[in-house]
Design an enzyme around this catalytic site. Structure first.
Site, PDB file in Angstrom:
ATOM      1  N   HIS A  99       0.767  -1.112  -0.059  1.00 36.92           N
ATOM      2  CA  HIS A  99       0.196   0.649   0.173  1.00 36.92           C
ATOM      3  C   HIS A  99       0.899   0.908   0.371  1.00 36.92           C
ATOM      4  O   HIS A  99       1.558   1.414   0.928  1.00 36.92           O
ATOM      5  CB  HIS A  99      -0.936   0.131   1.162  1.00 36.92           C
ATOM      6  CG  HIS A  99      -1.897  -0.595   1.167  1.00 36.92           C
ATOM      7  ND1 HIS A  99      -3.176  -0.822   1.842  1.00 36.92           N
ATOM      8  CD2 HIS A  99      -1.880  -2.489   1.046  1.00 36.92           C
ATOM      9  CE1 HIS A  99      -4.695  -1.505   1.673  1.00 36.92           C
ATOM     10  NE2 HIS A  99      -3.887  -3.179   0.751  1.00 36.92           N
ATOM     11  N   TYR A 147      -8.765   5.579   8.083  1.00 38.14           N
ATOM     12  CA  TYR A 147      -8.435   5.882   9.268  1.00 38.14           C
ATOM     13  C   TYR A 147      -9.728   7.012   9.451  1.00 38.14           C
ATOM     14  O   TYR A 147      -9.666   7.885   9.215  1.00 38.14           O
ATOM     15  CB  TYR A 147      -7.163   6.398  10.237  1.00 38.14           C
ATOM     16  CG  TYR A 147      -6.508   5.110  10.269  1.00 38.14           C
ATOM     17  CD1 TYR A 147      -5.459   4.692   9.269  1.00 38.14           C
ATOM     18  CD2 TYR A 147      -5.650   4.311  11.427  1.00 38.14           C
ATOM     19  CE1 TYR A 147      -4.284   3.277   9.395  1.00 38.14           C
ATOM     20  CE2 TYR A 147      -5.154   3.787  12.043  1.00 38.14           C
ATOM     21  CZ  TYR A 147      -4.390   3.462  10.971  1.00 38.14           C
ATOM     22  OH  TYR A 147      -3.514   2.311  10.932  1.00 38.14           O
ATOM     23  N   PRO A 177      -3.003  -0.204  19.595  1.00 41.42           N
ATOM     24  CA  PRO A 177      -2.899  -0.525  18.664  1.00 41.42           C
ATOM     25  C   PRO A 177      -2.888   0.040  16.845  1.00 41.42           C
ATOM     26  O   PRO A 177      -2.380   0.196  16.399  1.00 41.42           O
ATOM     27  CB  PRO A 177      -4.457  -1.693  18.630  1.00 41.42           C
ATOM     28  CG  PRO A 177      -5.232  -1.132  19.497  1.00 41.42           C
ATOM     29  CD  PRO A 177      -3.823  -0.338  20.447  1.00 41.42           C
ATOM     30  N   LYS A 188       2.253  -0.873  15.273  1.00 36.97           N
ATOM     31  CA  LYS A 188       3.114  -0.953  15.574  1.00 36.97           C
ATOM     32  C   LYS A 188       4.011  -2.145  17.075  1.00 36.97           C
ATOM     33  O   LYS A 188       5.208  -2.534  16.510  1.00 36.97           O
ATOM     34  CB  LYS A 188       3.637   0.305  15.950  1.00 36.97           C
ATOM     35  CG  LYS A 188       3.591   1.768  15.801  1.00 36.97           C
ATOM     36  CD  LYS A 188       5.109   1.947  14.647  1.00 36.97           C
ATOM     37  CE  LYS A 188       4.749   2.734  13.208  1.00 36.97           C
ATOM     38  NZ  LYS A 188       4.562   2.597  11.941  1.00 36.97           N
ATOM     39  N   TYR A 227       5.282   6.521  10.049  1.00 40.35           N
ATOM     40  CA  TYR A 227       4.061   4.528   9.903  1.00 40.35           C
ATOM     41  C   TYR A 227       4.552   4.200   9.212  1.00 40.35           C
ATOM     42  O   TYR A 227       4.470   2.521   9.040  1.00 40.35           O
ATOM     43  CB  TYR A 227       2.839   5.117   8.882  1.00 40.35           C
ATOM     44  CG  TYR A 227       1.213   4.627   8.654  1.00 40.35           C
ATOM     45  CD1 TYR A 227       0.409   5.072  10.044  1.00 40.35           C
ATOM     46  CD2 TYR A 227       1.484   3.192   8.098  1.00 40.35           C
ATOM     47  CE1 TYR A 227      -0.781   3.661  10.264  1.00 40.35           C
ATOM     48  CE2 TYR A 227       0.434   2.735   7.741  1.00 40.35           C
ATOM     49  CZ  TYR A 227      -0.834   2.840   9.069  1.00 40.35           C
ATOM     50  OH  TYR A 227      -1.071   1.458   8.574  1.00 40.35           O
TER      51      TYR A 227
HETATM   52  C1  DHB Z   1      -4.738  -3.572  11.339  1.00 43.62           C
HETATM   53  C2  DHB Z   1      -4.376  -2.755  12.815  1.00 43.62           C
HETATM   54  C3  DHB Z   1      -4.539  -1.824  13.217  1.00 43.62           C
HETATM   55  O1  DHB Z   1      -3.613  -1.584  14.705  1.00 43.62           O
HETATM   56  C4  DHB Z   1      -3.864  -0.610  12.649  1.00 43.62           C
HETATM   57  O2  DHB Z   1      -3.729   1.130  13.083  1.00 43.62           O
HETATM   58  C5  DHB Z   1      -4.431  -1.078  11.197  1.00 43.62           C
HETATM   59  C6  DHB Z   1      -4.496  -2.163  10.779  1.00 43.62           C
HETATM   60  C7  DHB Z   1      -4.899  -4.353  10.974  1.00 43.62           C
HETATM   61  O3  DHB Z   1      -6.056  -5.318  11.564  1.00 43.62           O
HETATM   62  O4  DHB Z   1      -5.149  -4.983  10.072  1.00 43.62           O
END
Ligand code: DHB
Length: 400
Positions: A79, A206, A296, A300, A386
């Site tokens: 991506h 997001y 999450p 990371k 990121y």
């Molecule tokens: C996923 C989980 C995340 O915490 C994130 O920031 C992006 C993607 C996922 O489970 O795909």
């Protein structure tokens, strides 16, 4: 192996950090035994083990260079950006232009773990499943690792080094005297679903919405992975499938739509963070979630675990090849660099996107989000972190 054994490096548990380290050592001819509390089937199939699916570019490169990239290259996807949705608009963060060519790779962590187990075993590596570590001793001289099988049989492994790769509930961490846990609880949790339907968009969205944050991710073109911000005390039973899909679409704010599909999994993940320091004592070294956990947002966790594993491999290899102990002595200090960068970015992205229960903080958040969406500098900061370019990216190609 019977109930007694010997090896050079004993790795406690078969998660991403432990398996990568075990694989790298085994490849160089160092004796490794991995002790794993659960069965292989549990690791490979339990829905409780579903983790994030985003790899930084450096993580993907490291796994490929280590010879562990076959599955991810075949079934994962590159991506080049993510979307931020806010106020009914979609803002794209274009990684290559903001982070000097860096981008991300989307492949589920549990698939990567499955691939690593298979490869390690194929290459003659030793994983003892259903051996729960119950005690460590003589860590300053000649470590001994005591373990127990599900039917209560006990055994002991003598090793030159012990690696605590046993996750956030780590037992090995308890054997570091003077360890300090620096903790942060966030007032958020994620209700996560895995569903058989097409993802909301071609890249992750997001979404910041007055009713709460939502994330639209994926595992493939037909498997969507979506999350809703909820309270940590939320009752999962209160969320019917219909309610979840409706709320996901509300929080998308009209920028895209998700089509309901059969749910394969539904879970609640409270947000918390900690860093345990020091990450070592004598001949015991921690890697990954055993030493640090991030909330999450930004995915990371595994990326930090991979960076720790490469750092510790480098230190162990310097010891075995040249008798050099300096890198081992500095393990905590070495990892502290990327660990705190990861904590900081996860903290920043979490607070930027989640609706804050505290009205003053929510006011600040709205102001910051406006700045972030208008500022090239903040978008660059987001892209560099990121993709990992500024942080864990420094470990790419640094094997020795
Ligand atoms: C996923 C989980 C995340 O915490 C994130 O920031 C992006 C993607 C996922 O489970 O795909």
């Amino acid at each position: 192996m019977g109930t007694r054994g010997q090896t050079q490096v004993c790795v406690v548990e078969a998660g991403p950090a432990g398996l990568l380290l075990a694989h790298l050592l085994h490849r160089e001819g160092v004796g490794v035994v991995v002790l794993e509390a659960k069965s292989r089937a549990y690791l490979e199939t339990s829905p409780h083990r579903i983790r994030a699916g985003v790899m930084e570019w450096g993580t993907k490169e490291i796994l490929v260079q280590a010879g562990l990239g076959e599955g991810l290259l075949k079934n994962g996807h590159e991506h080049q950006g993510i979307y931020l949705a806010h106020g009914g608009e979609l803002h794209r963060i274009d990684f290559p232009s903001l982070a000097e060519g860096w981008r991300i790779w989307v492949y589920g962590q549990q698939y990567q773990v499955r691939d690593m187990i298979a490869r390690f075993l194929e290459e003659g590596g030793e994983i003892l499943f259903e051996r729960e570590v119950v005690g460590l001793s003589d860590l300053e001289t000649a470590p001994k690792v005591r373990f127990r099988t599900p039917d209560g049989e006990e055994g002991e492994l003598e090793a030159e080094f012990v690696v605590g790769a046993d996750g956030s509930h780590s037992r090995t961490r308890g054997f570091i005297p003077g360890l300090v846990l620096k903790e942060k609880n966030y007032p958020f949790a994620w209700l996560g679903i895995l569903a058989e339907t097409s993802p909301a968009a071609d890249e992750l969205i997001y979404a910041s919405h007055p009713r709460g944050f939502a994330l639209f991710s994926m595992r493939s073109k037909t498997l969507a992975r979506n999350y809703l911000q909820v309270s940590p005390e939320e009752n999962l039973e209160a969320w019917s499938e219909d309610r979840i899909w409706e709320e996901l679409n509300v929080r998308l704010g009209g920028v895209a739509r998700v089509q309901p599909g059969p749910l394969l999994e539904k879970s609640l993940t409270p947000h918390r963070a900690f860093v345990a320091e020091p990450m070592q004592h004598g001949r015991l070294f921690l890697v990954g979630d055993a030493a640090h956990v991030v909330p999450p947002t930004g995915a990371k966790g595994m990326n930090l675990a991979v960076a720790d594993a490469v750092a510790l491999f480098q230190a162990l290899w310097a010891f075995y090849r040249k008798g050099e102990e300096e890198k081992l002595r500095r393990h905590t200090e070495t990892c502290r660099e990327h660990v705190w960068q990861g904590e900081f970015f996860s903290y920043w992205m979490t607070n930027l996107l989640h609706t804050q229960p505290d009205p003053f903080l929510e006011g600040l958040r709205q102001a910051e989000l406006k700045q972030a969406l208008a500022s090239e500098a903040l978008k660059r900061f987001l892209a560099e972190n990121y993709t990992g370019r500024r942080t864990t990216g420094r470990w790419v190609g640094l094997w020795t």
